[in-house]
Design a protein around this motif. Sequence first.
Motif, PDB file in Angstrom:
ATOM      1  N   UNK A   7      48.611   2.254  86.709  1.00 31.66           N
ATOM      2  CA  UNK A   7      49.587   3.247  87.160  1.00 31.66           C
ATOM      3  C   UNK A   7      48.906   4.582  87.409  1.00 31.66           C
ATOM      4  N   UNK A   8      47.902   4.945  86.599  1.00 34.53           N
ATOM      5  CA  UNK A   8      47.188   6.202  86.801  1.00 34.53           C
ATOM      6  C   UNK A   8      46.488   6.234  88.147  1.00 34.53           C
ATOM      7  N   UNK A  66      56.228  -7.924  90.849  1.00 40.98           N
ATOM      8  CA  UNK A  66      57.081  -7.182  89.917  1.00 40.98           C
ATOM      9  C   UNK A  66      56.251  -6.242  89.047  1.00 40.98           C
ATOM     10  N   UNK A  67      55.009  -6.627  88.745  1.00 39.59           N
ATOM     11  CA  UNK A  67      54.133  -5.772  87.940  1.00 39.59           C
ATOM     12  C   UNK A  67      53.784  -4.503  88.701  1.00 39.59           C
ATOM     13  N   UNK A  68      53.394  -4.656  89.975  1.00 38.62           N
ATOM     14  CA  UNK A  68      53.083  -3.487  90.807  1.00 38.62           C
ATOM     15  C   UNK A  68      54.326  -2.626  90.969  1.00 38.62           C
ATOM     16  N   UNK A  69      55.467  -3.267  91.162  1.00 34.51           N
ATOM     17  CA  UNK A  69      56.704  -2.522  91.353  1.00 34.51           C
ATOM     18  C   UNK A  69      57.026  -1.672  90.132  1.00 34.51           C
ATOM     19  N   UNK A  70      56.836  -2.249  88.934  1.00 39.07           N
ATOM     20  CA  UNK A  70      57.100  -1.504  87.708  1.00 39.07           C
ATOM     21  C   UNK A  70      56.178  -0.297  87.598  1.00 39.07           C
ATOM     22  N   UNK A  71      54.927  -0.452  87.987  1.00 38.06           N
ATOM     23  CA  UNK A  71      54.001   0.671  87.944  1.00 38.06           C
ATOM     24  C   UNK A  71      54.402   1.758  88.945  1.00 38.06           C
ATOM     25  N   UNK A  72      54.919   1.363  90.096  1.00 38.54           N
ATOM     26  CA  UNK A  72      55.408   2.339  91.061  1.00 38.54           C
ATOM     27  C   UNK A  72      56.604   3.105  90.507  1.00 38.54           C
ATOM     28  N   UNK A  75      49.595   3.236  77.379  1.00 38.98           N
ATOM     29  CA  UNK A  75      51.041   3.452  77.459  1.00 38.98           C
ATOM     30  C   UNK A  75      51.374   4.175  78.755  1.00 38.98           C
ATOM     31  N   UNK A  76      52.221   3.576  79.578  1.00 42.41           N
ATOM     32  CA  UNK A  76      52.626   4.190  80.844  1.00 42.41           C
ATOM     33  C   UNK A  76      53.832   5.101  80.670  1.00 42.41           C
ATOM     34  N   UNK A  77      54.651   4.852  79.671  1.00 46.04           N
ATOM     35  CA  UNK A  77      55.839   5.678  79.469  1.00 46.04           C
ATOM     36  C   UNK A  77      56.849   4.951  78.597  1.00 46.04           C
ATOM     37  N   UNK A  78      58.077   5.412  78.673  1.00 50.11           N
ATOM     38  CA  UNK A  78      59.141   4.869  77.834  1.00 50.11           C
ATOM     39  C   UNK A  78      60.422   4.724  78.660  1.00 50.11           C
ATOM     40  N   UNK A  79      61.318   3.900  78.174  1.00 52.17           N
ATOM     41  CA  UNK A  79      62.651   3.754  78.775  1.00 52.17           C
ATOM     42  C   UNK A  79      63.689   3.946  77.684  1.00 52.17           C
ATOM     43  N   UNK A  98      53.865  -0.413  79.119  1.00 54.34           N
ATOM     44  CA  UNK A  98      52.424  -0.211  79.195  1.00 54.34           C
ATOM     45  C   UNK A  98      51.950  -0.208  80.642  1.00 54.34           C
ATOM     46  N   UNK A  99      50.668   0.096  80.839  1.00 52.16           N
ATOM     47  CA  UNK A  99      50.127   0.268  82.183  1.00 52.16           C
ATOM     48  C   UNK A  99      49.995  -1.030  82.949  1.00 52.16           C
ATOM     49  N   UNK A 100      50.206  -2.171  82.288  1.00 50.82           N
ATOM     50  CA  UNK A 100      50.208  -3.456  82.980  1.00 50.82           C
ATOM     51  C   UNK A 100      51.612  -3.936  83.307  1.00 50.82           C
TER      52      UNK A 100
END
Length: 435
Positions: free
Chosen positions: A221-222, A295-301, A373-377, A419-421
């Motif tokens: 994601x970074x 779906x993984x790429x989409x989540x990172x976007x 960690x990419x973030x939280x929901x 997470x970032x994955x």
Amino acid sequence: MAYCDRKLANHGLWLLPVAVLLAGCGSGGSGNDDSAATQAQGTTDGTVELAGAAMKGVIQQGLVTANRLIADKDGHYAPQRQSTKPVLTAEDGSYQLQLRGKSDGWALVQLQADANTRMICDVMPQCDQPGADPVAFGQPLALNSDFILSGAGDLANETVHLTPLTHLAVSLAERSTDGLSPEALSTAYTTVEDWFGLNAGALSLAPPDLTRLDELSNVSADAMQVAIANAAFLALVNDNPQWQGISDVLADMTAQVSETGQLSMTGDGTNVALADLLSAAAVQASELQATVDSSVINQKLVVVEHRNVQHFATIDDLYQDSDTDAGDTTSDSGDTGSSGGSTGDAVPANAALLSWTAPLTRVNGESLAMGEIAGFEVVYGTSAENLDQSLAIGDASVDELLVEELGEGTWYFAMRTLDTDGNRSELSEVVYKQI
């Protein structure tokens, strides 16, 4: 910014301003005195392989050169006079060249466009060209001969990427009294990362080709956030007839940084504004979600979109009606660990303040670094069994969120870690607040 405001508002997000470290680019001469000669003499044996990529989209057939950065007797760093023989970037934007000497010290790498240079349009749905037909997303367009990109790096790493963001960092570092010293460059890279809400070290990552995201399996994601921030430079051309092309946008921002060490935060009617770039990046991240199947790429976007949304909101809230500037100044697999949450009481009557601590391990016991960690929901609702509203937080450093405009009744909250994955943890325990 009105267009972007409308676009972002359509996502129905509550935007929490977070603390932003805003920090804040001249040229140097040649080091041909005794000190410089001594340093140069120590690097005459062998060669070092230098590689990287030129990305704003992908830049093809651009001329790349590199120069060692040498200090004179006063400690002022500037490019050594003798440069490498130019090499051309490949179809994927990559380059490889050899620099005489050992793998020590730093080097300045520059790309110059000519009549044969092409850039892949990385803006959805197209790249506008004043006086010419638009170029569709993923198709090549010509670059002006005045288009230049710079980057710098430690030769021990043997990798230097060239993007609009690294170009700003080099321009900022040149303002230092020490010239392009390792310290000035390191500080400038960190400053530009702060300006654009990037995690530390993000400008050293290889930016992916946004037109081929489904073909990439390990992109973080970074790295996508860096690529999308670079795409925003060209996206501004689509929305503003003031800019005739990417060269105009980059020249305006470089001039701001070179002259003052600052960027216009929310715009003065003349210069490119950081807030406009951030909102354009958020829009691009949103538009790109429709172009990928993974779906993984989409989540990172999604994560990148919300990072830009939050950073934009912070600047808009803090600097609206102000001319304040930004001044000088991954895991491979597995579920993310869950994190707890709590509600605060010293908040407005119709709001809930949630706070949490980021998890240190995954549910399977493996350690979880902050960089993974990419973030939280945050999910919430008026029933513990039906948490039907959600907010995404695309920043691992955020540890609280104010949820406002809640109606009367009992509201229930829980959260999960991303997470970032693209993995998502189980929900934390549910907490509640009576409104």
